[in-house]
Enzyme design. Sequence first.
Site, PDB file in Angstrom:
ATOM      1  N   GLU A 128       0.841  -1.209   0.000  1.00 32.92           N
ATOM      2  CA  GLU A 128       0.000   0.000   0.000  1.00 32.92           C
ATOM      3  C   GLU A 128       0.873   1.255   0.000  1.00 32.92           C
ATOM      4  OE1 GLU A 128      -4.070  -1.402   2.174  1.00 32.92           O
ATOM      5  OE2 GLU A 128      -2.471  -0.713   3.503  1.00 32.92           O
ATOM      6  N   CYS A 162     -11.172   0.950   6.664  1.00 33.30           N
ATOM      7  CA  CYS A 162     -10.626   2.254   7.007  1.00 33.30           C
ATOM      8  C   CYS A 162     -11.135   3.360   6.091  1.00 33.30           C
ATOM      9  CB  CYS A 162      -9.106   2.204   6.983  1.00 33.30           C
ATOM     10  SG  CYS A 162      -8.407   1.576   5.439  1.00 33.30           S
TER      11      CYS A 162
END
Length: 675
Positions: free
Chosen positions: A328, A420
Amino acid sequence: MSAPSPAPAPAPAPGTAGPVRLGPGAHAALRPSARTTVTGGFWAERRRVNAEVSIAQGPARLEEAGNLENFRRAAAGERGGFQGGFPFQDSDVHKWLEAAAWQLGDPGTSDEQARELTRHLREMTELLARAQDGTGYLNTYYQVAKPDVPRFSELHWGHELYTAGHLIQAAVAHHRATGERALLDVARKFADLITGTFGPEGSGKPVDGVDGHPEIETALAELARETGERRYAEAAQYFVDRHGGALPVRTTKGAGRPGYYQDHMPVREARAVTGHAVRQLYLLAGAADVATETGEAELREAVTRLWEEMAARQTYVTGGIGAHHSDEGFGQPYELPTERAYCETCAAIASVQFSWRMALLTGEARYSDLIERTLYNAVLCGVSLSGDRYLYDNPLHVRDGHADQEGAEPPRVPWFKCACCPPNVMRLLASLPHYLASVSADGSALQLHQYASGTVTADVGGGEAVLRVETGYPWHGRIAVTVESAGAGPWTLALRVPHWSAATWSVTLDGAPLPEAEQAYEGGWLRLTRAWRPGETVVLSLDLTPRFTLADPRVDAVRGCAAIERGPLVYCVESLDQPGLPPGTGLDDLVVDLGAGLGEEERPGLLGGVTAVTATARLRPRPAAGDAAPWWPYRPAAEGVPAPAGDPVTLTAIPYYAWANRDVSSMRVWLPAEG
C-alpha cells in the site's frame, strides 16, 4: 528542542472551528478561522449524499462488522470473542464519530438528522467510556482478543496509538462542533496515559518508541491546541522526533523493513517519501503541525522538501498516491503504473490533510492546487454517487477482458473487512467547508482556496466581512463573490487561480475591470485590495476548455499516452459509453488523435449530471502473427508499429470520480496518442 507551551486560546463558538485550529503563537502564514457554509452546487450535493446516506448508514455497518460489539465485550470485561481480525478496528468507530460530529456542527443539517446523530454520538460515547479501563487505556483488540499481551509491547503492528489518535480527533471534533465534553474526557484520559508512558531515554517513562502507524502525532498536536496543555504538544514533537530506529524491524523487504513505517531515518533527514503511503502522510501532517507551532526552520524545510518530492515524482494525475498493492505504498521515483495503481482512498485523504497544513504554514497556492485535484478525483472516486458503495484502491486502467478472467463482480462494495476508507471519506466530506477559506495571520486578507456556492464569514481588516459565493464550478468557470458585509476598513480578497488556468483568466468588479492599483497576481493568488462596499460583486472567470495532458517522459507506464482534463477534473473513458466501437474491439485498441481536439457536452441525465468530453480516436490494428511463430505475440522491431487505420471513432469521456457507478466495464484514464 522542546515545544513551547501553547497558551489557552479563547474557544470559538461551537460549530465554527474545523479539523485544524492553530495555537495563538503558531508560526503560520494563514489561519483557518474563516467560517464557511456550502449551500448549493456540486459539493452541496455530494455532502448531502454523505450526510443522508453514508453517515446515516454508519452505525448499522459498524454493528454488522462487529466493531461496536467489541466495545460491549470490553465494557463487560470479557476475554475472547473479538469480532474481526485487525488491531485497528476501533478506529472505524472513531472516524465515524468524527464524521458525525462535523455533520452535527454543520448549519445545513436538518433537525431530524441532528437528533439521530446526537443519539448515536451519546450512545457510542457512553459505550466507549464504559469500555475504557481505569488507567485510561482503550483498545478493544488488546482488551478482548489479547488481554494477556503487555500494552504497548507490539508497537510495530499493534496500532494502539493509531486508534488513540483517531479517538482524539473524534473527541476534538465533537467538542468543537457541540461544546460537549464527554468524548473529550474519554480521549484525554487515554492521552494522559500515553504522555505518561512514552518518552525519550532518561525521561523516567517506561516506553521509548513510536507506533508503526503514525496518527498520534497530529492528534496530540490538535489536542494541545484545543486544551492549551503543554504536555500534549511536547508528546507530539517527541513522536515526530523519535522516528528513525525506534521500531524492532530490521528486514529489507515488505512490511518488515523500517522504511515501510517511516522508521528508517529521522524525518528531518529524509530525502523522499517512502513506505506505506497513509503512514507517511499522517506522519508528515503531524510534522507540519509541530513545525507550525514551534517555528522550527529545519522541520519546516523537511516537510516542504518531502511534499515537493511527493508531488513531483510520486503523485498520479488524479492526485492519487501509492503505486504498490503489496505494501500500500510509494514506489520508486516516477513508478506510477496505471492498471496496478493502488491509490488507496485513505492515502488521498491523508494527502489533503497534509497539503492543507502546508497551505496554512506557507500561504502558497500550490498546496491548495493539489488539494483541489485530489478532492475531485482521488478522494471522490472512493465513494459511489449513491453514497453506499466504496472503492479501497483506485486504478487508472481496467483492461478489456478483465471480467472474462475473474468474473464480472462490480468493483464497489458496501463495506470492507478492513474498513478504514468509508468512514474516512465520511469525515472529510463532513468537514469539507473548513478547507475552503482562510485568513492571513495579520488579519489583513481573506483567501478563498476552493470554490463552492455558499457563504464565507471572517474577521478581516478590523471588522467582520461576509461574502456570498455563487458558482457552477466545476462544470462552469464563473465564480461570483458578492460582499454582503464589508468590514471596517480596506482588506485583501485573495482568489486562487488554479495552475491549469494560469494563462487564461479574467476578473471584474460589478462588470468592469478593476483598477491596476487594486489587483496583483503572483504565485497562483489574485489579490484584490480595496475598501469594500456591501453589494459589490467580484467575478473570477477560469478557463475550463478541455485539454490533453502528457506525463513526464520518465513515467514509463504512460509514455506516448495522453489524459483528458477539464478544469479540476480528470476524465476517463469507460467502454459503456463507446457504442460505436466495432465488434471485437475495445478501449485497448484505440489511439486518440491529439490533433483533432476535444469537444464538450452537458449531459444532465448521465451519472447525476456531468459535462462529458469527446475525443477522436482510431483503431490500432492488431499485428498479424509472424509465420515463424504464430503463437508468439512479439515481433522484430524492423516490422514497425502498425499505424491507426479506419474511420475515426468518437470517444465519450466522463469524470474519473464517476467511474464504476454502472455495470462492469473496462476503463482508461491514459490513452495511447498520436499527433
